[in-house]
Design an enzyme around this catalytic site. Structure first.
Site, PDB file in Angstrom:
ATOM      1  N   LYS A 116     -11.509 183.283  35.912  1.00  0.00           N
ATOM      2  CA  LYS A 116     -10.194 183.545  36.284  1.00  0.00           C
ATOM      3  C   LYS A 116      -9.481 184.560  35.461  1.00  0.00           C
ATOM      4  O   LYS A 116      -9.191 184.781  34.197  1.00  0.00           O
ATOM      5  CB  LYS A 116      -9.358 182.371  36.319  1.00  0.00           C
ATOM      6  CG  LYS A 116      -7.957 182.685  36.867  1.00  0.00           C
ATOM      7  CD  LYS A 116      -7.015 181.530  36.679  1.00  0.00           C
ATOM      8  CE  LYS A 116      -5.601 181.702  37.405  1.00  0.00           C
ATOM      9  NZ  LYS A 116      -4.537 181.424  36.551  1.00  0.00           N
ATOM     10  N   GLY A 177       4.721 178.552  36.289  1.00  0.00           N
ATOM     11  CA  GLY A 177       5.518 177.394  35.802  1.00  0.00           C
ATOM     12  C   GLY A 177       6.812 177.561  36.097  1.00  0.00           C
ATOM     13  O   GLY A 177       7.784 176.565  35.768  1.00  0.00           O
ATOM     14  N   GLY A 204       3.588 178.896  40.945  1.00  0.00           N
ATOM     15  CA  GLY A 204       4.971 178.768  41.268  1.00  0.00           C
ATOM     16  C   GLY A 204       5.108 177.540  42.106  1.00  0.00           C
ATOM     17  O   GLY A 204       6.271 177.237  42.480  1.00  0.00           O
TER      18      GLY A 204
END
Length: 279
Positions: A116, A177, A204
Protein backbone atom coordinates in the site's frame (compact mmCIF):
# COMPACT_ATOMS: atom_id res chain seq x y z
CA UNK A 1 -35.30 -12.56 -13.58
CA UNK A 2 -32.81 -13.28 -10.80
CA UNK A 3 -34.18 -14.21 -7.40
CA UNK A 4 -32.80 -12.60 -4.27
CA UNK A 5 -31.38 -15.95 -3.19
CA UNK A 6 -29.56 -16.52 -6.48
CA UNK A 7 -28.14 -12.99 -6.53
CA UNK A 8 -26.93 -13.32 -2.95
CA UNK A 9 -25.23 -16.64 -3.62
CA UNK A 10 -23.53 -15.40 -6.78
CA UNK A 11 -22.37 -12.25 -5.02
CA UNK A 12 -20.85 -14.08 -2.10
CA UNK A 13 -19.06 -16.47 -4.43
CA UNK A 14 -17.69 -13.79 -6.76
CA UNK A 15 -14.29 -12.84 -5.35
CA UNK A 16 -12.42 -9.59 -5.18
CA UNK A 17 -9.33 -10.08 -7.35
CA UNK A 18 -6.20 -7.99 -6.79
CA UNK A 19 -3.04 -8.79 -8.74
CA UNK A 20 -4.42 -12.24 -9.50
CA UNK A 21 -5.13 -13.11 -5.86
CA UNK A 22 -8.72 -13.82 -4.83
CA UNK A 23 -10.44 -12.59 -1.68
CA UNK A 24 -14.00 -13.22 -0.51
CA UNK A 25 -14.16 -10.27 1.91
CA UNK A 26 -14.30 -6.75 0.51
CA UNK A 27 -13.32 -5.11 3.78
CA UNK A 28 -9.67 -4.44 4.57
CA UNK A 29 -8.60 -3.33 8.04
CA UNK A 30 -5.49 -2.07 9.78
CA UNK A 31 -3.52 -2.56 12.97
CA UNK A 32 -3.03 0.98 14.27
CA UNK A 33 -4.71 2.96 17.08
CA UNK A 34 -6.15 -0.01 18.98
CA UNK A 35 -6.03 0.26 22.79
CA UNK A 36 -4.54 -3.23 23.10
CA UNK A 37 -3.27 -6.01 20.86
CA UNK A 38 -6.04 -8.24 22.21
CA UNK A 39 -8.67 -5.75 21.07
CA UNK A 40 -7.04 -5.65 17.65
CA UNK A 41 -7.13 -9.45 17.40
CA UNK A 42 -10.81 -9.59 18.38
CA UNK A 43 -11.68 -6.85 15.89
CA UNK A 44 -9.88 -8.53 13.02
CA UNK A 45 -11.77 -11.74 13.69
CA UNK A 46 -15.11 -9.95 14.01
CA UNK A 47 -14.63 -8.04 10.76
CA UNK A 48 -14.04 -11.24 8.77
CA UNK A 49 -11.48 -9.32 6.71
CA UNK A 50 -8.83 -11.14 4.68
CA UNK A 51 -6.41 -8.26 4.07
CA UNK A 52 -4.71 -6.39 6.90
CA UNK A 53 -2.47 -3.42 6.28
CA UNK A 54 0.58 -3.01 8.50
CA UNK A 55 2.84 0.02 8.70
CA UNK A 56 6.34 -1.29 8.03
CA UNK A 57 7.82 1.41 10.26
CA UNK A 58 5.69 0.27 13.21
CA UNK A 59 6.74 -3.33 12.89
CA UNK A 60 10.41 -2.38 12.60
CA UNK A 61 10.42 -0.51 15.90
CA UNK A 62 10.53 -1.90 19.43
CA UNK A 63 8.62 1.02 20.94
CA UNK A 64 5.89 0.26 23.51
CA UNK A 65 2.75 -1.03 21.83
CA UNK A 66 4.60 -2.04 18.68
CA UNK A 67 6.62 -5.01 19.89
CA UNK A 68 5.03 -8.30 18.88
CA UNK A 69 2.57 -6.66 16.51
CA UNK A 70 3.42 -8.84 13.52
CA UNK A 71 3.45 -11.99 15.63
CA UNK A 72 0.01 -11.22 17.08
CA UNK A 73 -1.70 -12.02 13.77
CA UNK A 74 -2.08 -15.44 12.17
CA UNK A 75 -0.65 -14.74 8.73
CA UNK A 76 -1.78 -18.15 7.50
CA UNK A 77 -5.36 -16.85 7.62
CA UNK A 78 -5.02 -13.27 6.39
CA UNK A 79 -2.99 -11.50 3.71
CA UNK A 80 -0.50 -8.86 4.74
CA UNK A 81 -0.59 -5.48 3.02
CA UNK A 82 2.60 -3.67 4.07
CA UNK A 83 2.22 0.09 3.84
CA UNK A 84 4.67 2.95 3.57
CA UNK A 85 3.01 5.21 6.14
CA UNK A 86 5.35 7.91 7.37
CA UNK A 87 7.20 8.27 4.08
CA UNK A 88 7.39 11.84 2.80
CA UNK A 89 9.22 11.23 -0.48
CA UNK A 90 9.05 8.74 -3.33
CA UNK A 91 12.58 7.52 -2.58
CA UNK A 92 11.74 6.85 1.06
CA UNK A 93 8.56 5.01 0.10
CA UNK A 94 10.44 2.74 -2.31
CA UNK A 95 12.96 1.80 0.38
CA UNK A 96 10.26 1.06 2.94
CA UNK A 97 8.28 -0.98 0.39
CA UNK A 98 11.30 -3.20 -0.13
CA UNK A 99 11.53 -3.74 3.63
CA UNK A 100 7.84 -4.59 3.69
CA UNK A 101 8.24 -7.27 1.05
CA UNK A 102 11.04 -8.88 3.03
CA UNK A 103 8.95 -8.66 6.19
CA UNK A 104 6.09 -10.51 4.51
CA UNK A 105 8.47 -13.24 3.40
CA UNK A 106 9.85 -13.63 6.92
CA UNK A 107 6.30 -14.11 8.17
CA UNK A 108 5.66 -16.92 5.70
CA UNK A 109 4.11 -15.12 2.72
CA UNK A 110 6.84 -15.86 0.21
CA UNK A 111 4.83 -14.74 -2.81
CA UNK A 112 3.54 -11.50 -1.29
CA UNK A 113 4.54 -8.52 -3.43
CA UNK A 114 1.73 -6.26 -2.26
CA UNK A 115 2.39 -2.74 -1.00
CA UNK A 116 0.00 0.00 0.00
CA UNK A 117 1.84 3.02 -1.31
CA UNK A 118 1.63 6.18 0.79
CA UNK A 119 3.72 9.28 0.06
CA UNK A 120 2.56 11.98 2.47
CA UNK A 121 4.70 15.09 3.02
CA UNK A 122 1.81 16.97 4.63
CA UNK A 123 1.79 16.31 8.39
CA UNK A 124 -1.34 18.32 9.21
CA UNK A 125 -3.94 17.07 6.74
CA UNK A 126 -2.11 13.88 5.70
CA UNK A 127 -2.95 14.41 2.05
CA UNK A 128 -0.95 12.26 -0.39
CA UNK A 129 1.59 13.72 -2.83
CA UNK A 130 0.32 12.91 -6.35
CA UNK A 131 3.67 13.41 -8.09
CA UNK A 132 5.65 11.46 -5.52
CA UNK A 133 3.06 8.69 -5.52
CA UNK A 134 3.24 8.28 -9.30
CA UNK A 135 7.05 8.32 -9.27
CA UNK A 136 7.24 5.70 -6.52
CA UNK A 137 4.57 3.56 -8.17
CA UNK A 138 6.45 3.47 -11.47
CA UNK A 139 9.65 2.35 -9.74
CA UNK A 140 7.97 -0.27 -7.58
CA UNK A 141 6.10 -1.74 -10.55
CA UNK A 142 9.45 -2.15 -12.32
CA UNK A 143 10.60 -4.12 -9.28
CA UNK A 144 7.65 -6.49 -9.45
CA UNK A 145 5.44 -5.04 -6.73
CA UNK A 146 1.65 -5.14 -6.77
CA UNK A 147 1.07 -1.48 -5.97
CA UNK A 148 -2.06 -0.26 -4.19
CA UNK A 149 -1.66 3.55 -4.15
CA UNK A 150 -3.39 5.84 -1.67
CA UNK A 151 -4.46 8.98 -3.54
CA UNK A 152 -6.70 12.01 -3.51
CA UNK A 153 -9.97 11.49 -5.37
CA UNK A 154 -8.38 12.65 -8.62
CA UNK A 155 -9.77 10.82 -11.67
CA UNK A 156 -6.84 11.79 -13.92
CA UNK A 157 -4.23 10.62 -11.42
CA UNK A 158 -6.17 7.39 -10.86
CA UNK A 159 -6.09 6.69 -14.60
CA UNK A 160 -2.38 7.49 -14.84
CA UNK A 161 -1.61 5.08 -11.99
CA UNK A 162 -3.77 2.41 -13.59
CA UNK A 163 -1.97 2.86 -16.91
CA UNK A 164 1.37 2.64 -15.09
CA UNK A 165 0.39 -0.83 -13.88
CA UNK A 166 -1.01 -0.35 -10.38
CA UNK A 167 -3.13 -3.23 -9.10
CA UNK A 168 -5.77 -0.96 -7.57
CA UNK A 169 -6.41 2.70 -6.94
CA UNK A 170 -7.31 3.82 -3.42
CA UNK A 171 -8.97 7.25 -3.39
CA UNK A 172 -9.65 8.82 -0.02
CA UNK A 173 -13.21 9.49 1.07
CA UNK A 174 -11.98 12.30 3.32
CA UNK A 175 -8.76 12.90 5.30
CA UNK A 176 -7.27 9.99 7.28
CA UNK A 177 -8.90 9.51 10.66
CA UNK A 178 -11.28 12.43 10.17
CA UNK A 179 -14.48 10.40 10.21
CA UNK A 180 -16.00 12.87 7.75
CA UNK A 181 -17.34 10.16 5.48
CA UNK A 182 -17.46 10.41 1.69
CA UNK A 183 -16.72 14.05 0.86
CA UNK A 184 -15.62 13.44 -2.73
CA UNK A 185 -18.54 11.42 -4.07
CA UNK A 186 -18.61 12.99 -7.53
CA UNK A 187 -14.91 12.41 -8.21
CA UNK A 188 -14.96 8.93 -6.71
CA UNK A 189 -17.88 8.02 -8.97
CA UNK A 190 -15.85 9.15 -11.99
CA UNK A 191 -12.92 7.01 -10.84
CA UNK A 192 -15.19 3.99 -10.40
CA UNK A 193 -16.82 4.47 -13.80
CA UNK A 194 -13.50 4.74 -15.62
CA UNK A 195 -11.34 2.22 -13.77
CA UNK A 196 -10.49 -1.26 -14.99
CA UNK A 197 -8.73 -2.17 -11.73
CA UNK A 198 -10.41 -2.48 -8.32
CA UNK A 199 -11.27 0.80 -6.61
CA UNK A 200 -10.74 0.67 -2.85
CA UNK A 201 -12.04 3.63 -0.86
CA UNK A 202 -9.53 4.36 1.86
CA UNK A 203 -9.73 6.87 4.73
CA UNK A 204 -12.48 8.99 6.23
CA UNK A 205 -15.24 6.42 6.69
CA UNK A 206 -16.60 6.81 10.22
CA UNK A 207 -19.79 4.78 10.41
CA UNK A 208 -21.28 1.61 8.91
CA UNK A 209 -23.82 3.74 7.02
CA UNK A 210 -20.93 5.51 5.28
CA UNK A 211 -19.34 2.16 4.47
CA UNK A 212 -22.60 1.05 2.90
CA UNK A 213 -22.81 4.31 0.94
CA UNK A 214 -19.31 3.78 -0.45
CA UNK A 215 -20.12 0.26 -1.61
CA UNK A 216 -23.47 1.34 -3.06
CA UNK A 217 -21.51 3.77 -5.25
CA UNK A 218 -19.80 0.78 -6.85
CA UNK A 219 -16.51 0.65 -4.96
CA UNK A 220 -14.88 -2.78 -5.08
CA UNK A 221 -13.64 -2.71 -1.50
CA UNK A 222 -13.02 -0.52 1.55
CA UNK A 223 -10.09 -0.03 3.89
CA UNK A 224 -11.27 1.03 7.35
CA UNK A 225 -9.08 1.37 10.42
CA UNK A 226 -9.67 4.42 12.65
CA UNK A 227 -13.45 4.04 12.74
CA UNK A 228 -13.00 0.55 14.14
CA UNK A 229 -9.96 1.01 16.37
CA UNK A 230 -11.22 4.21 18.01
CA UNK A 231 -14.81 3.07 18.53
CA UNK A 232 -16.05 2.57 22.09
CA UNK A 233 -16.27 -1.14 21.32
CA UNK A 234 -13.92 -1.95 18.41
CA UNK A 235 -14.90 -5.62 17.91
CA UNK A 236 -18.59 -4.75 17.62
CA UNK A 237 -17.82 -1.89 15.24
CA UNK A 238 -15.63 -4.24 13.20
CA UNK A 239 -18.53 -6.65 12.83
CA UNK A 240 -20.84 -3.79 11.87
CA UNK A 241 -18.40 -2.55 9.23
CA UNK A 242 -18.09 -6.03 7.76
CA UNK A 243 -21.85 -6.39 7.52
CA UNK A 244 -22.21 -2.88 6.09
CA UNK A 245 -19.64 -3.58 3.40
CA UNK A 246 -21.46 -6.72 2.33
CA UNK A 247 -24.84 -4.98 2.50
CA UNK A 248 -23.64 -2.11 0.34
CA UNK A 249 -22.21 -4.48 -2.23
CA UNK A 250 -25.49 -6.39 -2.45
CA UNK A 251 -27.44 -3.15 -2.80
CA UNK A 252 -25.16 -2.00 -5.62
CA UNK A 253 -25.62 -5.26 -7.51
CA UNK A 254 -29.37 -5.34 -6.88
CA UNK A 255 -29.79 -1.82 -8.27
CA UNK A 256 -31.66 0.95 -6.48
CA UNK A 257 -34.91 2.42 -7.77
CA UNK A 258 -34.58 5.68 -9.71
CA UNK A 259 -35.19 8.91 -7.83
CA UNK A 260 -38.32 10.82 -8.83
CA UNK A 261 -39.70 14.24 -8.05
CA UNK A 262 -43.19 12.84 -7.58
CA UNK A 263 -44.88 10.00 -5.72
CA UNK A 264 -45.76 6.60 -7.16
CA UNK A 265 -48.33 4.41 -5.36
CA UNK A 266 -47.10 1.07 -4.12
CA UNK A 267 -50.46 -0.62 -4.63
CA UNK A 268 -52.09 -1.03 -8.07
CA UNK A 269 -54.89 1.34 -8.94
CA UNK A 270 -56.77 -1.28 -10.99
CA UNK A 271 -59.42 -3.33 -9.30
CA UNK A 272 -60.13 -0.75 -6.62
CA UNK A 273 -63.10 -1.47 -4.40
CA UNK A 274 -65.94 0.93 -5.00
CA UNK A 275 -66.52 2.55 -1.65
CA UNK A 276 -69.29 4.88 -2.81
CA UNK A 277 -72.79 4.04 -1.66
CA UNK A 278 -75.88 4.31 -3.80
CA UNK A 279 -78.94 6.11 -2.50
Amino acid sequence: MQTVEKLTTETLEKPLIIAGKKFTSRLMTGTGKYPTIETMQQSIEASKCEIITVAVRRVQTQAPGHKGLAEAIDWQKVWMLPNTAGCQTAEDAVRVARLGREMAKLLGQEDNNFVKLEVIPDSKYLLPDPIGTLQAAEQLIKEGFAVLPYINADPLLAKRLEEAGCSTVMPLGSPIGSGQGIQNAANISIIIDNSTVPVVIDAGIGTPSEATQAMEMGADALLINSAIALAKNPPIMAKAMGMATESGRLAYLAGRIPKKSYATPSSPVTGKINTTTSE
